[in-house]
Design a protein around this motif. Structure first.
Motif, PDB file in Angstrom:
ATOM      1  N   LEU A  42     -15.180   0.952  -9.694  1.00 28.26           N
ATOM      2  CA  LEU A  42     -14.391  -0.080  -9.040  1.00 28.26           C
ATOM      3  C   LEU A  42     -14.051   0.277  -7.601  1.00 28.26           C
ATOM      4  O   LEU A  42     -13.763   1.437  -7.287  1.00 28.26           O
ATOM      5  N   TYR A 175     -10.346  -5.639  -8.315  1.00 23.66           N
ATOM      6  CA  TYR A 175     -11.417  -4.776  -7.823  1.00 23.66           C
ATOM      7  C   TYR A 175     -12.760  -5.509  -7.916  1.00 23.66           C
ATOM      8  O   TYR A 175     -12.921  -6.419  -8.718  1.00 23.66           O
ATOM      9  N   VAL A 177     -16.668  -4.687  -9.146  1.00 22.25           N
ATOM     10  CA  VAL A 177     -17.378  -3.758 -10.019  1.00 22.25           C
ATOM     11  C   VAL A 177     -18.716  -3.452  -9.353  1.00 22.25           C
ATOM     12  O   VAL A 177     -19.535  -4.346  -9.158  1.00 22.25           O
TER      13      VAL A 177
END
Length: 185
Positions: A42, A175, A177
């Motif tokens: 992340l 976040y 990925v």
């Protein structure tokens, strides 16, 4: 099961392409790591998701505690800490983990850390969090949903993986990925 996360806050002018390259190169090395449920690599950029700085913050779901221990004692973790410093590693005892067969399609993640009030009815909270985690995945809104608690600071974690970024509030950390490592079938 144990959930685990560490974070590296990076300077506002840090070249995040370094993190993106690291994720591309190192991410596949954990595919199939023993006792790993998944590792979500992340990151968040300054200005993205209301961030004031850059962040690299992998999140792990371990099937067995030995997996977390083996990773933290590994040369890979030693290399990481050599590059970015010695992080505080947060861990949570997992109450519920629901994972869609489509988890590899995850592009975003959210994490909430919530306080547990003293003398709160833990069994009720656990049950409600479990129902919510299952509903998140069953309805298809999330690709994975993990809930758990940490009894030293009395906090709960709610972690989710998504295809598209959902609406988030000021208390939710979001976040991107970069890679998702999973246990081999």
């Amino acid at each position: 099961m144990i959930a685990m996360q560490y974070s590296f806050t990076l300077p506002a002018d840090y070249d995040m392409s370094i993190i993106d390259r690291r994720i591309r190169e190192k991410g596949p090395l954990l595919d199939g790591f023993p006792n790993l449920g998944f590792k979500a690599y992340l990151s968040a950029l300054k200005g993205e998701f209301a961030r004031r700085d850059n962040l690299y913050a992998p999140f792990y779901l371990w099937q067995e505690p030995e997996g977390a221990s083996d990773f933290l004692c590994s040369p890979a973790f030693q290399t990481l800490t050599g590059a970015f410093g010695w992080p505080q590693v947060k861990t949570w005892i997992v109450w519920q983990a629901e994972i869609s067969p489509d988890i590899a399609a995850a592009r975003f993640a959210t994490r909430d850390i919530l306080p547990i009030e003293p003398y709160a009815p833990l069994a009720e909270i656990r049950r409600a969090d479990g129902v919510q985690a299952a509903a998140d995945v069953v309805t298809g809104s999330a690709l994975a949903s993990v809930s758990g608690f940490e009894p030293t600071t009395w906090t709960r974690v709610r972690f989710r993986l998504w295809r598209e970024i959902p609406e988030i509030d000021a208390h939710t950390q979001a976040y991107r990925v970069g890679h998702l490592s999973q246990a081999r079938a």
